[in-house]
Design a protein around this motif. Structure first.
Motif, PDB file in Angstrom:
ATOM      1  N   LEU A  82       0.825  -1.210   0.000  1.00  0.00           N
ATOM      2  CA  LEU A  82       0.000   0.000   0.000  1.00  0.00           C
ATOM      3  C   LEU A  82       0.855   1.254   0.000  1.00  0.00           C
ATOM      4  CD1 LEU A  82      -2.765   1.464   0.372  1.00  0.00           C
ATOM      5  CD2 LEU A  82      -2.330   1.338   2.832  1.00  0.00           C
ATOM      6  N   LEU A  83       1.790   1.336   0.923  1.00  0.00           N
ATOM      7  CA  LEU A  83       2.586   2.554   1.078  1.00  0.00           C
ATOM      8  C   LEU A  83       3.527   2.774  -0.092  1.00  0.00           C
ATOM      9  CD1 LEU A  83       3.398   2.350   4.890  1.00  0.00           C
ATOM     10  CD2 LEU A  83       1.569   3.623   3.760  1.00  0.00           C
ATOM     11  N   SER A  84       3.781   1.701  -0.865  1.00  0.00           N
ATOM     12  CA  SER A  84       4.597   1.822  -2.075  1.00  0.00           C
ATOM     13  C   SER A  84       3.746   2.021  -3.315  1.00  0.00           C
ATOM     14  CB  SER A  84       5.468   0.561  -2.248  1.00  0.00           C
ATOM     15  OG  SER A  84       6.351   0.401  -1.171  1.00  0.00           O
ATOM     16  N   ARG A  85       2.409   2.057  -3.150  1.00  0.00           N
ATOM     17  CA  ARG A  85       1.463   2.173  -4.260  1.00  0.00           C
ATOM     18  C   ARG A  85       1.633   1.047  -5.268  1.00  0.00           C
ATOM     19  NH1 ARG A  85      -2.945   3.686  -4.254  1.00  0.00           N
ATOM     20  NH2 ARG A  85      -2.987   4.562  -6.346  1.00  0.00           N
ATOM     21  N   SER A  86       1.891  -0.169  -4.748  1.00  0.00           N
ATOM     22  CA  SER A  86       1.943  -1.353  -5.597  1.00  0.00           C
ATOM     23  C   SER A  86       0.545  -1.965  -5.620  1.00  0.00           C
ATOM     24  CB  SER A  86       2.971  -2.357  -5.064  1.00  0.00           C
ATOM     25  OG  SER A  86       4.263  -1.793  -5.042  1.00  0.00           O
ATOM     26  N   ALA A  87      -0.333  -1.371  -6.428  1.00  0.00           N
ATOM     27  CA  ALA A  87      -1.754  -1.714  -6.389  1.00  0.00           C
ATOM     28  C   ALA A  87      -2.002  -3.178  -6.733  1.00  0.00           C
ATOM     29  CB  ALA A  87      -2.527  -0.806  -7.339  1.00  0.00           C
ATOM     30  N   ARG A  88      -1.311  -3.698  -7.735  1.00  0.00           N
ATOM     31  CA  ARG A  88      -1.541  -5.092  -8.127  1.00  0.00           C
ATOM     32  C   ARG A  88      -1.130  -6.056  -7.020  1.00  0.00           C
ATOM     33  NH1 ARG A  88       0.673  -2.590 -12.583  1.00  0.00           N
ATOM     34  NH2 ARG A  88      -0.693  -2.371 -14.405  1.00  0.00           N
ATOM     35  N   GLU A  89      -0.001  -5.757  -6.373  1.00  0.00           N
ATOM     36  CA  GLU A  89       0.459  -6.613  -5.289  1.00  0.00           C
ATOM     37  C   GLU A  89      -0.515  -6.574  -4.120  1.00  0.00           C
ATOM     38  OE1 GLU A  89       4.267  -6.998  -2.236  1.00  0.00           O
ATOM     39  OE2 GLU A  89       4.407  -5.719  -4.018  1.00  0.00           O
ATOM     40  N   LEU A  90      -1.024  -5.386  -3.787  1.00  0.00           N
ATOM     41  CA  LEU A  90      -1.983  -5.271  -2.696  1.00  0.00           C
ATOM     42  C   LEU A  90      -3.273  -6.017  -3.033  1.00  0.00           C
ATOM     43  CD1 LEU A  90      -2.911  -4.138   0.013  1.00  0.00           C
ATOM     44  CD2 LEU A  90      -3.599  -2.040  -1.179  1.00  0.00           C
ATOM     45  N   GLU A  91      -3.742  -5.882  -4.253  1.00  0.00           N
ATOM     46  CA  GLU A  91      -4.957  -6.582  -4.661  1.00  0.00           C
ATOM     47  C   GLU A  91      -4.784  -8.096  -4.551  1.00  0.00           C
ATOM     48  OE1 GLU A  91      -8.021  -6.863  -8.497  1.00  0.00           O
ATOM     49  OE2 GLU A  91      -6.143  -5.735  -8.643  1.00  0.00           O
ATOM     50  N   ALA A  92      -3.609  -8.586  -4.978  1.00  0.00           N
ATOM     51  CA  ALA A  92      -3.353 -10.024  -4.894  1.00  0.00           C
ATOM     52  C   ALA A  92      -3.339 -10.492  -3.444  1.00  0.00           C
ATOM     53  CB  ALA A  92      -2.029 -10.352  -5.572  1.00  0.00           C
ATOM     54  N   LEU A  93      -2.736  -9.699  -2.563  1.00  0.00           N
ATOM     55  CA  LEU A  93      -2.694 -10.064  -1.146  1.00  0.00           C
ATOM     56  C   LEU A  93      -4.094 -10.062  -0.543  1.00  0.00           C
ATOM     57  CD1 LEU A  93       0.475  -8.061  -0.094  1.00  0.00           C
ATOM     58  CD2 LEU A  93       0.191 -10.536   0.142  1.00  0.00           C
ATOM     59  N   LEU A  94      -4.912  -9.073  -0.894  1.00  0.00           N
ATOM     60  CA  LEU A  94      -6.265  -9.019  -0.358  1.00  0.00           C
ATOM     61  C   LEU A  94      -7.115 -10.178  -0.874  1.00  0.00           C
ATOM     62  CD1 LEU A  94      -6.898  -5.177  -0.565  1.00  0.00           C
ATOM     63  CD2 LEU A  94      -6.711  -6.545   1.518  1.00  0.00           C
ATOM     64  N   ASN A  95      -6.892 -10.559  -2.122  1.00  0.00           N
ATOM     65  CA  ASN A  95      -7.665 -11.669  -2.690  1.00  0.00           C
ATOM     66  C   ASN A  95      -7.314 -13.013  -2.056  1.00  0.00           C
ATOM     67  OD1 ASN A  95      -9.077 -10.014  -4.437  1.00  0.00           O
ATOM     68  ND2 ASN A  95      -7.666 -10.312  -6.144  1.00  0.00           N
ATOM     69  N   THR A  96      -6.124 -13.098  -1.489  1.00  0.00           N
ATOM     70  CA  THR A  96      -5.685 -14.364  -0.883  1.00  0.00           C
ATOM     71  C   THR A  96      -5.560 -14.259   0.636  1.00  0.00           C
ATOM     72  OG1 THR A  96      -3.356 -13.761  -1.247  1.00  0.00           O
ATOM     73  CG2 THR A  96      -4.449 -15.060  -2.966  1.00  0.00           C
ATOM     74  N   ALA A  97      -6.146 -13.207   1.228  1.00  0.00           N
ATOM     75  CA  ALA A  97      -6.052 -13.018   2.679  1.00  0.00           C
ATOM     76  C   ALA A  97      -6.737 -14.160   3.408  1.00  0.00           C
ATOM     77  CB  ALA A  97      -6.693 -11.698   3.073  1.00  0.00           C
ATOM     78  N   ARG A 114      -8.502  -2.964   2.918  1.00  0.00           N
ATOM     79  CA  ARG A 114      -9.557  -3.161   1.914  1.00  0.00           C
ATOM     80  C   ARG A 114     -10.153  -1.827   1.490  1.00  0.00           C
ATOM     81  NH1 ARG A 114     -12.502  -8.567   4.491  1.00  0.00           N
ATOM     82  NH2 ARG A 114     -11.328 -10.096   3.253  1.00  0.00           N
ATOM     83  N   TRP A 115     -10.346  -0.919   2.463  1.00  0.00           N
ATOM     84  CA  TRP A 115     -10.850   0.408   2.093  1.00  0.00           C
ATOM     85  C   TRP A 115      -9.865   1.110   1.168  1.00  0.00           C
ATOM     86  CZ3 TRP A 115      -8.229   4.951   3.137  1.00  0.00           C
ATOM     87  CH2 TRP A 115      -8.856   6.097   2.634  1.00  0.00           C
ATOM     88  N   ALA A 116      -8.583   1.066   1.511  1.00  0.00           N
ATOM     89  CA  ALA A 116      -7.573   1.750   0.707  1.00  0.00           C
ATOM     90  C   ALA A 116      -7.512   1.203  -0.712  1.00  0.00           C
ATOM     91  CB  ALA A 116      -6.199   1.640   1.371  1.00  0.00           C
ATOM     92  N   ALA A 117      -7.940  -0.049  -0.895  1.00  0.00           N
ATOM     93  CA  ALA A 117      -7.949  -0.660  -2.224  1.00  0.00           C
ATOM     94  C   ALA A 117      -9.285  -0.474  -2.940  1.00  0.00           C
ATOM     95  CB  ALA A 117      -7.630  -2.150  -2.106  1.00  0.00           C
ATOM     96  N   GLY A 118     -10.152   0.363  -2.372  1.00  0.00           N
ATOM     97  CA  GLY A 118     -11.421   0.656  -3.035  1.00  0.00           C
ATOM     98  C   GLY A 118     -12.626  -0.003  -2.420  1.00  0.00           C
TER      99      GLY A 118
END
Length: 399
Positions: A82-97, A114-118
């Motif tokens: 998140l803090l690096s604005r690596s949106a794809r990596e964050l999305e992948a982590l949230l999808n596999t949480a 999850r909020w920060a990712a939309g």
């Protein structure tokens, strides 16, 4: 503060959802005073007692040492993304949480990320169990940007606060925040945050119609985007440069960009139609608007994109549009939706037509109030602000 505090917040929320008293929940497990301290985060408590209390509430709770270790490892990786604005990596982590995260000490982190990712806003009342980093995100989710900056000043929070100011049309404040965000991100080694700070700084100068400054910031952003392989950022800048040139009256240069788009969006074709309108190419403009009906429209709501295209079509098909009430109603509806639903730049783009409409109908006060809300905006040919900020038309009338 600590991981047990959230357990107390969750216990109290689940208990109140069932309209249970503290005595009813804790009977046979612990004393009422002890439960009260747990709910307030004032008592350390064993996992056995927590497990018994949550079990009575039919709510799972995963707060053991192994759960806590795994949860913290996951959240640290997600925060770095998140803090690096690596949106794809964050999305992948949230999808596999792991599902267990939602029912354990790291649940606030999961909600915030999850909020920060939309996703939806985190639940209310979390403040007592949040650390400074978490509080910054929580404040951002509530629109409290200045508080977020105090809690956790870093490149990301300054970028987020800058975006908030930009979306509200406060370009000077946005530029200040984005410059600080860029400097902090450089010190932190977060190039994507640096990129987005420069990108939005360029957007701010686009809103202010200051082309040289916009191009200077975009040039830095271009180098960063090229190094990072961020093709969407490159496309965004090219579009904004052409749109800004259109607003500044550089129709030929803007036309060359929009006419060259191989897979144009609805807004690309909307801008192409306006270029053609200004260059005296009505048939080409109408053809662009016909194509726009089937083109994708990702940057604005699809129905609003259609409304904006229909507005151009009306002007093309009715040379006397300034005498038609229907045009004024349509224009005003489009402008209000742009102002309400989209970043301020969309309203600024359509401001000249609003001023043109008001001045053509001698509604000079309405024109003055709009121009006052958008300092630095480009006005229609023959209309300019007077020495005291009033609107002066080519007929010499003013507010």
């Amino acid at each position: 503060m600590g991981e047990l505090t959230y357990a107390g917040v969750l216990l109290r929320r689940k208990r109140l959802e069932r309209s249970w008293s503290q005595e009813g929940l804790c009977k046979g497990i612990c004393t009422v005073s002890y439960l009260s301290k747990i709910e307030q985060g004032k008592a350390a408590v064993s996992q056995e007692i927590l497990g018994a209390l949550f079990s009575r509430l039919d709510t799972p709770w995963y707060g053991g040492p192994q759960d806590l270790e795994q949860g913290r490892a996951w959240t640290e990786e997600a925060y770095e993304a998140l803090l690096s604005r690596s949106a794809r990596e964050l999305e992948a982590l949230l999808n596999t949480a792991p599902e267990r995260l939602a029912f354990g000490p790291c649940a606030p982190d999961l909600q915030l990320l999850r909020w920060a990712a939309g996703g939806p806003k985190p639940e209310p009342g979390l403040e007592p169990c949040l650390d400074q980093r978490q509080l910054a995100l929580y404040d951002l989710s509530r629109g409290r940007c200045e508080e977020a900056l105090r809690h956790y000043p870093c490149g990301y929070t300054y970028w987020a606060a800058g975006i908030d100011a930009y979306s509200k049309g406060d370009n000077p404040r946005a530029l200040e925040l984005l410059q600080t965000g860029y400097q902090l991100a450089a010190a932190e080694g977060r190039p994507r945050v640096m990129l987005e700070c420069k990108l939005y700084a360029g957007n701010c100068y686009s809103n202010l119609r200051r082309l040289p400054e916009m191009l200077a910031h975009y040039e830095v952003a271009r180098r960063l985007a090229s190094a990072l392989g961020e093709t969407e950022a490159l496309e965004h800048m090219a579009y904004n440069i052409a749109a800004t040139r259109l607003e500044l009256g550089e129709y030929e240069q803007s036309y060359r960009y929009f006419a060259s788009r191989k897979e144009p969006s609805r807004m690309d074709l909307h801008k192409l139609a306006i270029c053609c309108e200004k260059l005296g190419k009505p048939q080409e403009a109408l053809a662009a608007l016909d194509r726009a009906r089937e083109a994708p429209c990702a940057s604005v709501p699809g129905d609003l994109g259609d409304m904006l295209c229909d507005l151009v079509r009306f002007r093309l098909e009715h040379p006397d549009y300034l005498q038609r009430e229907e045009y004024g109603r349509h224009l005003t509806a489009c402008f209000r939706r742009c102002r309400r639903e989209l970043p301020a730049g969309y309203a600024v783009f359509h401001l000249p037509w609003m001023v043109e409409w008001y001045t053509a109908r001698r509604q000079y006060r309405e024109a003055f109030l709009l121009v006052r809300d958008f300092p630095g905006a480009v006005l229609p040919e023959g209309i300019e602000p007077g020495e005291s900020g009033e609107i002066v038309s080519k007929q010499g009338a003013f507010v």
